[in-house]
Design a protein around this motif. Structure first.
Motif, PDB file in Angstrom:
ATOM      1  N   HIS A   7      11.404   1.035   2.924  1.00 26.94           N
ATOM      2  CA  HIS A   7      11.833   0.588   1.603  1.00 26.94           C
ATOM      3  C   HIS A   7      12.607   1.721   0.942  1.00 26.94           C
ATOM      4  O   HIS A   7      12.488   2.889   1.325  1.00 26.94           O
ATOM      5  CB  HIS A   7      10.640   0.182   0.730  1.00 26.94           C
ATOM      6  CG  HIS A   7       9.573   1.242   0.624  1.00 26.94           C
ATOM      7  ND1 HIS A   7       9.643   2.301  -0.253  1.00 26.94           N
ATOM      8  CD2 HIS A   7       8.427   1.403   1.322  1.00 26.94           C
ATOM      9  CE1 HIS A   7       8.575   3.063  -0.119  1.00 26.94           C
ATOM     10  NE2 HIS A   7       7.819   2.542   0.826  1.00 26.94           N
ATOM     11  N   GLY A   8      13.406   1.375  -0.027  1.00 27.57           N
ATOM     12  CA  GLY A   8      14.138   2.363  -0.803  1.00 27.57           C
ATOM     13  C   GLY A   8      14.003   2.062  -2.279  1.00 27.57           C
ATOM     14  O   GLY A   8      13.960   0.894  -2.683  1.00 27.57           O
ATOM     15  N   THR A  56       5.742   1.031  -8.559  1.00 26.46           N
ATOM     16  CA  THR A  56       7.124   0.655  -8.826  1.00 26.46           C
ATOM     17  C   THR A  56       7.153  -0.490  -9.836  1.00 26.46           C
ATOM     18  O   THR A  56       6.189  -1.254  -9.961  1.00 26.46           O
ATOM     19  CB  THR A  56       7.838   0.256  -7.521  1.00 26.46           C
ATOM     20  OG1 THR A  56       9.239   0.187  -7.756  1.00 26.46           O
ATOM     21  CG2 THR A  56       7.356  -1.086  -7.001  1.00 26.46           C
ATOM     22  N   ASP A  57       8.233  -0.618 -10.560  1.00 25.95           N
ATOM     23  CA  ASP A  57       8.313  -1.643 -11.598  1.00 25.95           C
ATOM     24  C   ASP A  57       8.700  -3.002 -11.037  1.00 25.95           C
ATOM     25  O   ASP A  57       8.103  -4.020 -11.387  1.00 25.95           O
ATOM     26  CB  ASP A  57       9.304  -1.216 -12.684  1.00 25.95           C
ATOM     27  CG  ASP A  57       8.810   0.008 -13.430  1.00 25.95           C
ATOM     28  OD1 ASP A  57       7.814  -0.110 -14.165  1.00 25.95           O
ATOM     29  OD2 ASP A  57       9.404   1.086 -13.254  1.00 25.95           O
ATOM     30  N   VAL A  58       9.713  -3.033 -10.182  1.00 25.04           N
ATOM     31  CA  VAL A  58      10.182  -4.283  -9.601  1.00 25.04           C
ATOM     32  C   VAL A  58      10.355  -4.094  -8.100  1.00 25.04           C
ATOM     33  O   VAL A  58      10.961  -3.109  -7.659  1.00 25.04           O
ATOM     34  CB  VAL A  58      11.525  -4.736 -10.214  1.00 25.04           C
ATOM     35  CG1 VAL A  58      11.993  -6.040  -9.581  1.00 25.04           C
ATOM     36  CG2 VAL A  58      11.397  -4.902 -11.729  1.00 25.04           C
ATOM     37  N   LEU A  59       9.816  -5.028  -7.319  1.00 24.00           N
ATOM     38  CA  LEU A  59      10.040  -5.069  -5.885  1.00 24.00           C
ATOM     39  C   LEU A  59      10.953  -6.248  -5.585  1.00 24.00           C
ATOM     40  O   LEU A  59      10.662  -7.381  -5.979  1.00 24.00           O
ATOM     41  CB  LEU A  59       8.716  -5.222  -5.134  1.00 24.00           C
ATOM     42  CG  LEU A  59       8.819  -5.493  -3.624  1.00 24.00           C
ATOM     43  CD1 LEU A  59       9.543  -4.355  -2.912  1.00 24.00           C
ATOM     44  CD2 LEU A  59       7.431  -5.702  -3.025  1.00 24.00           C
ATOM     45  N   LEU A  60      12.047  -5.970  -4.896  1.00 26.08           N
ATOM     46  CA  LEU A  60      13.056  -6.987  -4.606  1.00 26.08           C
ATOM     47  C   LEU A  60      13.150  -7.187  -3.094  1.00 26.08           C
ATOM     48  O   LEU A  60      13.416  -6.234  -2.346  1.00 26.08           O
ATOM     49  CB  LEU A  60      14.411  -6.548  -5.174  1.00 26.08           C
ATOM     50  CG  LEU A  60      15.615  -7.460  -4.978  1.00 26.08           C
ATOM     51  CD1 LEU A  60      15.369  -8.839  -5.587  1.00 26.08           C
ATOM     52  CD2 LEU A  60      16.855  -6.822  -5.603  1.00 26.08           C
ATOM     53  N   LEU A  61      12.917  -8.431  -2.643  1.00 29.53           N
ATOM     54  CA  LEU A  61      12.962  -8.781  -1.229  1.00 29.53           C
ATOM     55  C   LEU A  61      14.193  -9.633  -0.954  1.00 29.53           C
ATOM     56  O   LEU A  61      14.731 -10.271  -1.855  1.00 29.53           O
ATOM     57  CB  LEU A  61      11.690  -9.532  -0.839  1.00 29.53           C
ATOM     58  CG  LEU A  61      10.369  -8.803  -1.130  1.00 29.53           C
ATOM     59  CD1 LEU A  61       9.182  -9.677  -0.763  1.00 29.53           C
ATOM     60  CD2 LEU A  61      10.307  -7.468  -0.378  1.00 29.53           C
ATOM     61  N   GLY A  66       0.800  -1.223   0.000  1.00 28.39           N
ATOM     62  CA  GLY A  66       0.000   0.000   0.000  1.00 28.39           C
ATOM     63  C   GLY A  66       0.825   1.261   0.000  1.00 28.39           C
ATOM     64  O   GLY A  66       0.305   2.351  -0.239  1.00 28.39           O
ATOM     65  N   ASP A  67       2.119   1.133   0.257  1.00 28.42           N
ATOM     66  CA  ASP A  67       2.993   2.291   0.380  1.00 28.42           C
ATOM     67  C   ASP A  67       3.873   2.520  -0.837  1.00 28.42           C
ATOM     68  O   ASP A  67       4.582   3.520  -0.905  1.00 28.42           O
ATOM     69  CB  ASP A  67       3.883   2.090   1.620  1.00 28.42           C
ATOM     70  CG  ASP A  67       4.478   3.385   2.141  1.00 28.42           C
ATOM     71  OD1 ASP A  67       3.835   4.431   1.990  1.00 28.42           O
ATOM     72  OD2 ASP A  67       5.591   3.334   2.687  1.00 28.42           O
ATOM     73  N   LEU A  68       3.832   1.608  -1.803  1.00 25.33           N
ATOM     74  CA  LEU A  68       4.831   1.617  -2.869  1.00 25.33           C
ATOM     75  C   LEU A  68       4.470   2.459  -4.090  1.00 25.33           C
ATOM     76  O   LEU A  68       5.340   3.004  -4.752  1.00 25.33           O
ATOM     77  CB  LEU A  68       5.103   0.181  -3.333  1.00 25.33           C
ATOM     78  CG  LEU A  68       5.968  -0.667  -2.419  1.00 25.33           C
ATOM     79  CD1 LEU A  68       6.217  -2.024  -3.054  1.00 25.33           C
ATOM     80  CD2 LEU A  68       7.290   0.019  -2.130  1.00 25.33           C
ATOM     81  N   ARG A 120       0.254  -1.623  -7.984  1.00 20.61           N
ATOM     82  CA  ARG A 120       1.061  -2.709  -7.444  1.00 20.61           C
ATOM     83  C   ARG A 120       2.337  -2.802  -8.272  1.00 20.61           C
ATOM     84  O   ARG A 120       2.364  -2.359  -9.410  1.00 20.61           O
ATOM     85  CB  ARG A 120       0.309  -4.041  -7.517  1.00 20.61           C
ATOM     86  CG  ARG A 120      -0.840  -4.191  -6.545  1.00 20.61           C
ATOM     87  CD  ARG A 120      -1.777  -5.285  -6.986  1.00 20.61           C
ATOM     88  NE  ARG A 120      -2.489  -4.923  -8.205  1.00 20.61           N
ATOM     89  CZ  ARG A 120      -3.337  -5.725  -8.839  1.00 20.61           C
ATOM     90  NH1 ARG A 120      -3.570  -6.925  -8.386  1.00 20.61           N
ATOM     91  NH2 ARG A 120      -3.936  -5.325  -9.940  1.00 20.61           N
ATOM     92  N   PRO A 121       3.386  -3.401  -7.730  1.00 22.64           N
ATOM     93  CA  PRO A 121       4.596  -3.594  -8.549  1.00 22.64           C
ATOM     94  C   PRO A 121       4.283  -4.460  -9.765  1.00 22.64           C
ATOM     95  O   PRO A 121       3.434  -5.353  -9.713  1.00 22.64           O
ATOM     96  CB  PRO A 121       5.544  -4.327  -7.589  1.00 22.64           C
ATOM     97  CG  PRO A 121       5.040  -4.021  -6.225  1.00 22.64           C
ATOM     98  CD  PRO A 121       3.559  -3.899  -6.357  1.00 22.64           C
ATOM     99  N   ARG A 122       4.965  -4.197 -10.850  1.00 23.07           N
ATOM    100  CA  ARG A 122       4.784  -5.032 -12.041  1.00 23.07           C
ATOM    101  C   ARG A 122       5.332  -6.430 -11.821  1.00 23.07           C
ATOM    102  O   ARG A 122       4.785  -7.417 -12.329  1.00 23.07           O
ATOM    103  CB  ARG A 122       5.495  -4.388 -13.238  1.00 23.07           C
ATOM    104  CG  ARG A 122       4.908  -3.053 -13.644  1.00 23.07           C
ATOM    105  CD  ARG A 122       5.854  -2.303 -14.563  1.00 23.07           C
ATOM    106  NE  ARG A 122       6.039  -2.988 -15.847  1.00 23.07           N
ATOM    107  CZ  ARG A 122       6.999  -2.660 -16.714  1.00 23.07           C
ATOM    108  NH1 ARG A 122       7.872  -1.712 -16.408  1.00 23.07           N
ATOM    109  NH2 ARG A 122       7.096  -3.291 -17.858  1.00 23.07           N
TER     110      ARG A 122
END
Length: 502
Positions: A483-484, A261-266, A256-258, A290-292
């Motif tokens: 997150h960054g 963004t294109d890619v989220l990396l965990l 909900g905070d992003l 949502r992230p792609r």
């Protein structure tokens, strides 16, 4: 001559012919000096190749190209004759390569040749790749689209010597396996389309300038727990979720905070198979941006009675699985490292080996509209074969989830990526959680969760909009925004939020 051409004339498709000619010119049959000094084919020969490849039938197109080779073949033993013949081979390869430009992912992003209607055989080759990942394969090699997708490949005159791969823009011949310390690691290519449900939707105008978000997920000292045991003289370490750590709950708040963004990396070892279903459900039911694509870090995955896999799942913004990667090399923690960590029951251990099963497979994710992507987990990055993998496949992105007690320009991933950045156009992104920092007996300066490294050099066609030798440390945005995000824009990594448009 007759036997060679007769064999080529029986091949099923121009992609198979490309592979066969490539094998021939890349062998001792055609010395590299002859290939480097090959005589350029005439306009009449080039037109004949183009006419042959315009035929809708694959077998007829192959026969046509072989017919041109036969018509212009020279058996002269002179240096001129040999270089003329080498030029004929290169002319055929370049003609096939030019034909494949019309269906290359780079063309679909508006970076390649003008859009034309491909012949039927080329449409069939495109569709075959969507299903099987390759245009053609035989023995130890396959023909795939040359990387990268979101910028231009290196041209034939951009190095100080002749490089066969650089003679082509659309096609690459790649190994389907690499050797690593006596093991054979297979390589498969998975094509991910641009659909919302099962693929990765496009972002018009953002290609090559994607926003990449990193999130630690695990931050408290007990979010992850290390357990040490000895077995037959080997000390093993298991890292698992702590009792109070709920990755899916942290993930729900993160989404909900992003924004888009294109890619989220965990990071590594923060999402195991018991969490993945909840995370995918969150994505499927979330409304709004949502992230792609999400690289779900990694976590334990059951492997029967064997030790678990350390596995990463790559999903889209709807929670659909795109592909997965299982760690290939177990980490063997050195005493110099764990002596500075507060881990119980180490005893007299000299090293602590990660207690996982070792995989022997790598998947290359060809994500249409985003780029060619690779995921490697932590110690995988240190494999000698990674150099060959990056050089052959020329990915747009290599994502690396790790577990470490610090992640910045002074640590091992950055140093390794600086070396890899010299190989090609790949952008590298590393992410770690923050839990292991709490295990250190001495404090660690900084709260970085990752680093991003760009290519050391950029190609001639991209120099107007790109630059090399750039890297960025990444930390969480604030105490409340955990997150960054960085973007590659105008040849540099830019921290986000940033008010300027891409």
């Amino acid at each position: 001559m007759s036997r060679l051409l007769a064999g080529w004339s029986t091949l099923n498709t121009p992609a198979h012919l490309f592979l066969a000619i490539w094998h021939h010119v890349n062998s001792s049959a055609v010395p590299r000096a002859q290939l480097a000094g090959a005589y350029r084919t005439s306009e009449a020969v080039d037109d004949a190749f183009e006419t042959a490849l315009a035929h809708p039938d694959a077998a007829a197109a192959v026969a046509g190209v072989v017919g041109v080779l036969r018509d212009y073949w020279t058996d002269k033993a002179s240096d001129k004759g040999r270089k003329t013949r080498a030029g004929l081979f290169l002319g055929a390869l370049r003609a096939i390569d030019d034909a494949f430009l019309t269906v290359h992912p780079r063309t679909l992003l508006g970076m390649g040749a003008g859009i034309v209607t491909p012949p039927a055989w080329l449409i069939a080759a495109r569709d075959a790749r969507l299903v099987g990942g390759v245009y053609a394969a035989f023995g130890k090699h396959a023909v795939i689209p040359r990387g990268p997708f979101a910028r231009h490949p290196r041209g034939p005159l951009e190095t100080g010597n002749f490089v066969l791969a650089d003679q082509f823009s659309a096609c690459a011949v790649v190994p389907v396996a690499i050797e690593e310390d006596g093991r054979t690691i297979s390589i498969a290519t998975c094509v991910v389309g641009q659909g919302v449900a099962r693929g990765v939707p496009p972002r018009p105008g953002r290609s090559g300038g994607e926003a990449i978000t990193l999130a630690p997920l695990a931050e408290a000292s007990d979010d992850l727990v290390a357990t040490v045991r000895e077995d037959g003289g080997t000390s093993y370490i298991d890292v698992a979720k702590g009792a109070s750590f709920a990755p899916e709950a942290v993930f729900s708040g993160l989404i909900g905070d992003l924004g888009d963004t294109d890619v989220l990396l965990l990071p590594e070892l923060v999402v195991d198979e018991s969490d993945l279903e909840a995370i995918c459900s969150t994505l499927a039911t979330t409304t709004g941006d949502r992230p792609r694509m999400i690289v779900c870090g990694s976590g334990n995955e059951a492997n029967g009675e064997e030790p678990p896999w350390n596995a990463s799942q790559i999903v889209n913004g709807s929670g659909a699985l795109l592909w997965s990667h299982r760690k290939i090399v177990a980490y063997d923690m050195l005493k110099t490292t764990f002596d500075n960590l507060d881990i119980e029951n180490i005893g007299k251990a000299k090293q602590l080996m990660e207690n996982i099963s070792w995989s022997d497979a790598i998947t290359v994710g060809d994500v249409e509209g985003l780029g060619r992507c690779l995921v490697l987990i932590c110690q995988d990055l240190m494999m000698a074969g990674v150099d060959q993998l990056v050089r052959a496949y020329q990915p747009d992105y290599l994502f690396i989830p790790i577990l470490d007690s610090g992640t910045n320009f002074h640590r091992w991933p950055y140093k390794r990526l600086v070396d890899l950045s010299a190989i090609g156009p790949t952008r590298f992104v590393v992410v770690s959680s923050l839990t292991m920092q709490h295990w250190r007996k001495t404090s660690y300066p900084g709260q970085e969760i990752g680093v991003a490294v760009g290519p050391r050099e950029v190609t001639a066609k991209d120099q107007a909009v790109d630059a090399g030798r750039l890297a960025q440390e990444i930390a969480c945005e604030s105490p409340t925004r955990r997150h960054g995000t960085v973007r590659w824009r105008g040849g540099k990594w830019v921290k986000v939020p940033d008010p300027k448009p891409i």
